[in-house]
Design a protein around this motif. Structure first.
Motif, PDB file in Angstrom:
ATOM      1  N   PHE A  85       0.790  -1.236   0.025  1.00 42.99           N
ATOM      2  CA  PHE A  85       0.053  -0.082  -0.162  1.00 42.99           C
ATOM      3  C   PHE A  85       0.999   1.353   0.019  1.00 42.99           C
ATOM      4  CE2 PHE A  85       0.385  -1.489   4.321  1.00 42.99           C
ATOM      5  CZ  PHE A  85       0.924  -0.362   5.093  1.00 42.99           C
ATOM      6  N   ASP A  86       0.207   2.337  -0.201  1.00 37.88           N
ATOM      7  CA  ASP A  86       0.895   3.674  -0.403  1.00 37.88           C
ATOM      8  C   ASP A  86       0.885   4.225   1.146  1.00 37.88           C
ATOM      9  OD1 ASP A  86       1.775   6.223  -0.673  1.00 37.88           O
ATOM     10  OD2 ASP A  86       0.352   6.777  -2.141  1.00 37.88           O
ATOM     11  N   SER A  87       2.199   4.218   1.883  1.00 39.75           N
ATOM     12  CA  SER A  87       2.154   4.356   3.339  1.00 39.75           C
ATOM     13  C   SER A  87       1.785   6.090   3.686  1.00 39.75           C
ATOM     14  CB  SER A  87       3.552   4.102   3.606  1.00 39.75           C
ATOM     15  OG  SER A  87       4.099   2.890   3.257  1.00 39.75           O
ATOM     16  N   PHE A  88       1.026   6.048   4.616  1.00 39.68           N
ATOM     17  CA  PHE A  88       0.653   7.218   5.183  1.00 39.68           C
ATOM     18  C   PHE A  88       1.002   7.173   6.776  1.00 39.68           C
ATOM     19  CE2 PHE A  88      -2.046  10.545   7.188  1.00 39.68           C
ATOM     20  CZ  PHE A  88      -1.608  11.560   6.395  1.00 39.68           C
ATOM     21  N   LEU A  89       1.530   7.822   7.517  1.00 38.43           N
ATOM     22  CA  LEU A  89       1.522   7.875   9.036  1.00 38.43           C
ATOM     23  C   LEU A  89       1.564   9.313   9.433  1.00 38.43           C
ATOM     24  CD1 LEU A  89       4.822   9.122  10.350  1.00 38.43           C
ATOM     25  CD2 LEU A  89       5.302   6.980   9.119  1.00 38.43           C
ATOM     26  N   PHE A  90       0.920   9.051  10.661  1.00 37.35           N
ATOM     27  CA  PHE A  90       0.875  10.527  11.531  1.00 37.35           C
ATOM     28  C   PHE A  90       1.183  10.181  12.863  1.00 37.35           C
ATOM     29  CE2 PHE A  90      -3.578   9.301  11.173  1.00 37.35           C
ATOM     30  CZ  PHE A  90      -4.108   9.353  12.437  1.00 37.35           C
ATOM     31  N   LEU A  91       1.778  11.441  13.743  1.00 36.76           N
ATOM     32  CA  LEU A  91       2.187  10.926  15.250  1.00 36.76           C
ATOM     33  C   LEU A  91       1.232  11.792  16.009  1.00 36.76           C
ATOM     34  CD1 LEU A  91       4.297  10.358  17.056  1.00 36.76           C
ATOM     35  CD2 LEU A  91       5.636  12.513  16.598  1.00 36.76           C
TER      36      LEU A  91
END
Length: 164
Positions: A85-91
């Motif tokens: 998948f097309d990675s996305f992250l948040f903190l």
């Protein structure tokens, strides 16, 4: 008497609206996964987004929460890589009021996410592993790593084939 009983309710709605405006661009009602995931600075962990993970209300994508202990002023780089998948992250965590400074889509190049951030306060933070907007019902394996210090953003563009 009836008018008085609505006043606390209206105040609660105003407070809830104010708090909602302080959240990251992407949020989940409650981030609860079947298992507790944690990672430390200097570690690399392997995981997988599955249909048992949380679905974000804002875009109907799967998300998984990983906890990390942060020290005020400590700078880290989080890398999220996946061929599925097309990675996305948040903190998120103490002192973070949302915004684009604490989320990333393609900063790691080749559709991988890379986020460099400094913890505003000492405490427990959550790294949220997610897919890019539009990748509804997409699951698969990923690698999550956290290193001390900063790394530059990659300039390699994301060229994900829509059939992947």
């Amino acid at each position: 008497m009836r008018g008085r009983s609505l006043t606390p309710f209206v105040a609660l709605l105003v407070l809830a609206s104010s708090l909602a405006s302080q959240q990251p661009t992407r949020t989940a009602r409650t981030m609860v996964s079947e298992a507790t995931h944690s990672i430390d600075v200097g570690q690399t962990q392997h995981g997988a987004l599955t249909r048992r993970d949380v679905v974000l209300e804002s875009d109907s994508t799967y998300a998984q929460e990983w906890t990390i202990q942060g020290r005020a002023g400590q700078t880290i780089t989080i890398d999220l890589e996946s061929d599925a998948f097309d990675s996305f992250l948040f903190l998120r965590g103490p002192g973070i009021r949302g915004g684009r400074d604490f989320q990333d889509d393609d900063g790691g190049g080749n559709c991988h996410a890379r986020l460099t951030a400094s913890f505003p306060q000492t405490g427990e933070y959550q790294i949220v592993v997610n897919t890019a907007i539009g990748e509804h019902n997409v699951t698969g394996p990923f690698t999550l790593s956290v290193t001390s210090g900063s790394k530059p953003r990659s300039v390699t563009p994301c060229r994900r084939n829509s059939s992947q």
